[in-house]
Design a protein around this motif. Structure first.
Motif: not given
Length: 260
Positions: A146-172
Motif C-alpha cells: 500500500l502506497e502511503e500518503k501521510q498528509n497531516l496538513s489541515g484540520t481534523w476533528e476527534l471522533d474516538y478517544i480511549s480510556g474514559p468510562r464516559i461515552a464519547f458523546e457524554g465527554l463532548y
C-alpha cells in the motif's frame, strides 16, 4: 600414527565449525533480507480465508504493517498489534496483542484477520503479493503493498478517544475537539471542546511528539478537555489512512480524527 589421528580429528572439528558458522551466517542473511521486503511497509489486505476483501471495510482500508519486532493492523474497525518474530527460511510468528474495543457494523473481516495472524507460521512474496501461510496449506491471508500518503496538513476533528468510562458523546456533548496542523512551521492549534490551544510538534517517520500545550483559561464543564490533553501526551506515533488520522501509543490506537 598418533599425530596423524590427532591432525585428522582437528581438521574434522574445523570443518564442522566452519559449516556451523556458514549456516548461522546464511540464516542471518535470510532474516536480514526480510527487512528490505517487509519491514516498515504497509500492506493492504486483499484476501482472507480464501475470500476477497473489499478495498474498504467500514469506510477504512484494511492493512498490516510490520516493524522489526512488532506489528500493527486494522481490518476496518479496531487497531490490533503485538510482538513479531522473524526467523530464517520465511518463518514468522505473530504474538497475540492488545486491541481497541470499538464495535463496528462489519466485524467479520477483523475476526478473520486476527485468526490468520495468530495461526500463520511462514510467509511468501510472489509478484508483489505477501501471503501469510500455515505450513504448506493454502494462504491464510494475502496483501498487496500500500502506497502511503501521510498528509497531516489541515484540520481534523476527534471522533474516538480511549480510556474514559464516559461515552464519547457524554465527554463532548456540544463540541468535539479539533486539531489543525501547520506542517511548514511544525505547529498545531485547535479547540479542546472548550478552550483554544496551540503547541509545537515533531515527526520522524510515523513517530510524533508534541511540545508543551498552551491554552486559554476558560472554565469548562465535565472532563472532556482534561481527557483530551492527557491522552494527547501519551501519543508516540500516528497513521493517516484516507481521511482518518489515528494517534497511537505503542500498539494501541488511543485517538482517532476525521479530516474536516
Amino acid at each position: 600414527m598418533r599425530f596423524r589421528n590427532i591432525l585428522v580429528l582437528m581438521m574434522a572439528v574445523l570443518a564442522l565449525t566452519s559449516c556451523a558458522v556458514s549456516k548461522k551466517n546464511s540464516d542471518k542473511q535470510d532474516t536480514d533480507n526480510t527487512s528490505t521486503l517487509l519491514i516498515g511497509k504497509k500492506w493492504q489486505l486483499i484476501e482472507v480465508g480464501g475470500k476477497a476483501v473489499a478495498a474498504q471495510v467500514n469506510g477504512k482500508v484494511p492493512f498490516l504493517k510490520l516493524e522489526e519486532k512488532r506489528y500493527s493492523a486494522s481490518a476496518g474497525c479496531n487497531g490490533i498489534g503485538g510482538e513479531l518474530t522473524f526467523s530464517a527460511n520465511g518463518k514468522i510468528k505473530f504474538a497475540q496483542g492488545m486491541s481497541t474495543m470499538m464495535a463496528c457494523p462489519d466485524m467479520s473481516i477483523e475476526q478473520a484477520l486476527s485468526k490468520a495472524l495468530i495461526t500463520a507460521d511462514n510467509y511468501t512474496i510472489n509478484n508483489g503479493i505477501l501471503s501469510l501461510n500455515k505450513a504448506r496449506m493454502a494462504p491464510l491471508a494475502k496483501f498487496k503493498l500500500l502506497e502511503e500518503k501521510q498528509n497531516l496538513s489541515g484540520t481534523w476533528e476527534l471522533d474516538y478517544i480511549s480510556g474514559p468510562r464516559i461515552a464519547f458523546e457524554g465527554l463532548y456533548p456540544n463540541r468535539k475537539p479539533t486539531m489543525t496542523f501547520n506542517t511548514v512551521d511544525g505547529k498545531i492549534n485547535g479547540n479542546s471542546s472548550c478552550n483554544n490551544y496551540n503547541a509545537t510538534f515533531k515527526t520522524n517517520g510515523h513517530q510524533i511528539s508534541f511540545g508543551p500545550i498552551m491554552s486559554t483559561k476558560m472554565a469548562c464543564e465535565g472532563s472532556g478537555e482534561a481527557t483530551f490533553f492527557s491522552t494527547l501526551e501519551k501519543v508516540n506515533s500516528y497513521d493517516v489512512s484516507e481521511n482518518t488520522l489515528t494517534f497511537i501509543m505503542g500498539d494501541i490506537a488511543i485517538m482517532r480524527f476525521k479530516r474536516k
